[in-house]
Design an enzyme around this catalytic site. Sequence first.
Site, PDB file in Angstrom:
ATOM      1  N   ASP A 273     -30.252 -75.927 -77.609  1.00 34.76           N
ATOM      2  CA  ASP A 273     -30.314 -75.674 -76.095  1.00 34.76           C
ATOM      3  C   ASP A 273     -29.409 -74.892 -75.525  1.00 34.76           C
ATOM      4  OD1 ASP A 273     -31.519 -75.435 -73.469  1.00 34.76           O
ATOM      5  OD2 ASP A 273     -31.935 -77.896 -73.734  1.00 34.76           O
TER       6      ASP A 273
HETATM    7  C1  NOJ Z   1     -32.352 -75.839 -70.728  1.00 32.53           C
HETATM    8  C2  NOJ Z   1     -33.548 -76.505 -71.029  1.00 32.53           C
HETATM    9  O1  NOJ Z   1     -32.980 -77.557 -71.595  1.00 32.53           O
HETATM   10  C3  NOJ Z   1     -34.153 -75.600 -72.347  1.00 32.53           C
HETATM   11  O2  NOJ Z   1     -35.881 -76.307 -71.828  1.00 32.53           O
HETATM   12  C4  NOJ Z   1     -34.197 -74.603 -71.771  1.00 32.53           C
HETATM   13  O3  NOJ Z   1     -35.896 -74.125 -72.393  1.00 32.53           O
HETATM   14  C5  NOJ Z   1     -33.446 -73.853 -72.252  1.00 32.53           C
HETATM   15  N1  NOJ Z   1     -32.508 -74.132 -70.748  1.00 32.53           N
HETATM   16  C6  NOJ Z   1     -33.818 -72.462 -71.861  1.00 32.53           C
HETATM   17  O4  NOJ Z   1     -34.046 -71.803 -69.969  1.00 32.53           O
END
Ligand code: NOJ
Length: 742
Positions: A273
């Site tokens: 993430d």
């Molecule tokens: C953080 C989020 O937790 C995740 O769900 C998302 O896909 C990513 N950022 C990318 O934006």
Amino acid sequence: MKRLFALLIAALPLCAIAQESIDQRVEELLSKMTIEDKIGQLNQMDGRRDLEKIKQEVREGTLSSIMNIVDPAVTNELQRIAIEESPAGIPLLFARDVVHGFNTVLPIPLGMAASWDEELIEAAARNTALEATERGIRWAFAPMMDIARDARWGRIAESFGEDTYMSGRLASAVVRGYQGESLADQTSMAACAKHFVGYGDAEGGRDYNTTSIPPRTLRDVYLPPFRACVENGCASIMTSFNDNDGLPSTGNKWLLTELLREQWGFEGVVVSDWGSVAGLIPHGVAHDKRDAAHQCIEAGCDVDMSSRSYLLHLKELIESGEVDMAVLDEAVRRVLKLKMELGLFEQPYARTPEQSDIYSEPILATACRLAEESIVMLKNEGGVLPIVPEKVKRVLVVGPMADAPYDQMGTWALDGDKTHTVTPIAAMQQEWGEKVQIEYIPCLTHPRDKSTAEFKKMKKAARKADVVVAFVGEEQMMSGEAHSLSSLDLQGAQAEMLEALAEVDTPLVTVFLAGRPLTIARQVEISDAILYAWHPGTMGGQALSNIIFGKANPSGKLPVTFPRNVGQIPLYYNHKHTSHRAKGTEGNLDNIPREAYQSVMGHTSSYLDVAPSPLFHFGYGLSYTTFELSDIKIENTAVTAEDTIRVSIVVTNTGEVDGTEVVQLYTGRKTASVTQPMKELKGFQRVTLKAGESRRVEFELPVGRLAFHNRDMVLAVEEGKYTLWLGTDCQNGLKTYFKIIK
Ligand code: NOJ
């Protein structure tokens, strides 16, 4: 020379992309790549930065994937640079959070789940892929399948609710919709199952917080939806931000390698993430980015999303011998394979259909149907709904969510354009405004508005109306990532507004548009009818108008339990048997005698001040018609672990209009080697019946679906006696019994 090689690969016809040839081509390409080329393939960065800088990075080959650019002119230019000017000539992969629709915004996933309609969800997801790929996006960060048992957590909006089996089925439908028949099809996007794993159990519902999920619960509750997606061919998986019992997911080798790859056989890409490789530092398990990169690459995280830790440190880690080149190669192999499977070497540019699919009629129609099916009717006293123009002459519409085009799209509506949103008031006026007099007094400008200035005027208008429809709920930014709440009560003066309306003798219909289950006990009490519409997306207003005026019959069922108050959380239907089960009579402070003996209230698992039951059960939802279940029949009452149980029930539409019931199959057992949930969802079917029609509905339940991690932590089906319910929610239905034998 290397670039020439990549271009030669590009010349192969699409039909030549057989799996063996992909593996072979990956090996050939890999063998020609420098260590810098390889490390570049593991770096993913945001595209919302200085474009010239990004171009330079692409030229240097330090970028493999770029997020958040949706202008094909820009993605195509960057792609050209990657192919023609970067050292290895490897195409880029453009990624985006395509969570519930793209330009046409679908209901939030929690709303989609309320439809219990996996076919429609798959069709809607396919449409989403059509829109997104037109903008050059070939990698979508969805579906999210975190089990959410705590509505304080803002990301419950992005989830399919609290049930493991249901989340697995619906998330798999999204995977199939996004990925289509073949990833190589230019209208397909690689899906990304997230967040691996346990993120939804954040302590206190505070986003990003630590989780403490024990190994058996992790395996039986949180992991199965991911397994289902892997089995449905999901191309990638995203690690979660949280640590569970001390280990952050992104650096958890057991999770990413032993379980995911070795036991489940997952061959796709694992992406961290956002910044979660470097996130090991604030978690306190890595000293610096070098240490974090070391731990995460060894754990099995292939792509570093936006922390640059791999880019900065993998080379020295390999040269010093701390990380084996084979580990790097393995990660790069998976990224190259995905790019080849997507056909990027053959057709790297955004597709250009003759006619754009964005906001097309069929896409809007599917979004509208999904929004209709996602709406749950929780109360309809005296049949106040639907509004029948022959009987009702004056409708008063109030509330801050009646005309909130941005808010009704919900969280992660990055590409939705609010000028395309159909709001409830717009749809109602447009379609019914000539037949019925519709007066609109917003009363509050937005859900947090505390002004009571308009109340007097509103009450006066309510007295003159035949029915009042109040649209209340949550703004878009009240749910979603980093948007947790400690109170789930209506905000601003919304509750007071409804109280004021309830003082008038006109029937009150309250419609909630929100990203989560709110605590609505008082509003249920004072309203004649309640519709729960979640954040229903672009076509939400049309869908609501169709339901309110009876053009569509509500069929949504709750994918989450609605608590009476926030103190009951976590409250979910599939809780375990306990030694001190609540009786249901608890929860009334007035029953407590003064200075009585301390055991006078008994010893049950409950609260003194609130009933142990929820406000609304999982699976609950009403229709404009009524359904009756009768004559449950089970074909085989003694089965082995390899058998399939066949069970059926007669469903009758006993009302006056056509409608759809969601028949839900639950099983439960009293005795096992480890404590078990009271009951668990193991199947469901939507059944559409004409008024008066009856049909026998059949279910096939493979006994293997009843496996759980036993006392030895082995996934197995245990012999013994089971109860099986077929019901219209988790509480109402008919039951039968069966035995699992050797
Ligand atoms: C953080 C989020 O937790 C995740 O769900 C998302 O896909 C990513 N950022 C990318 O934006």
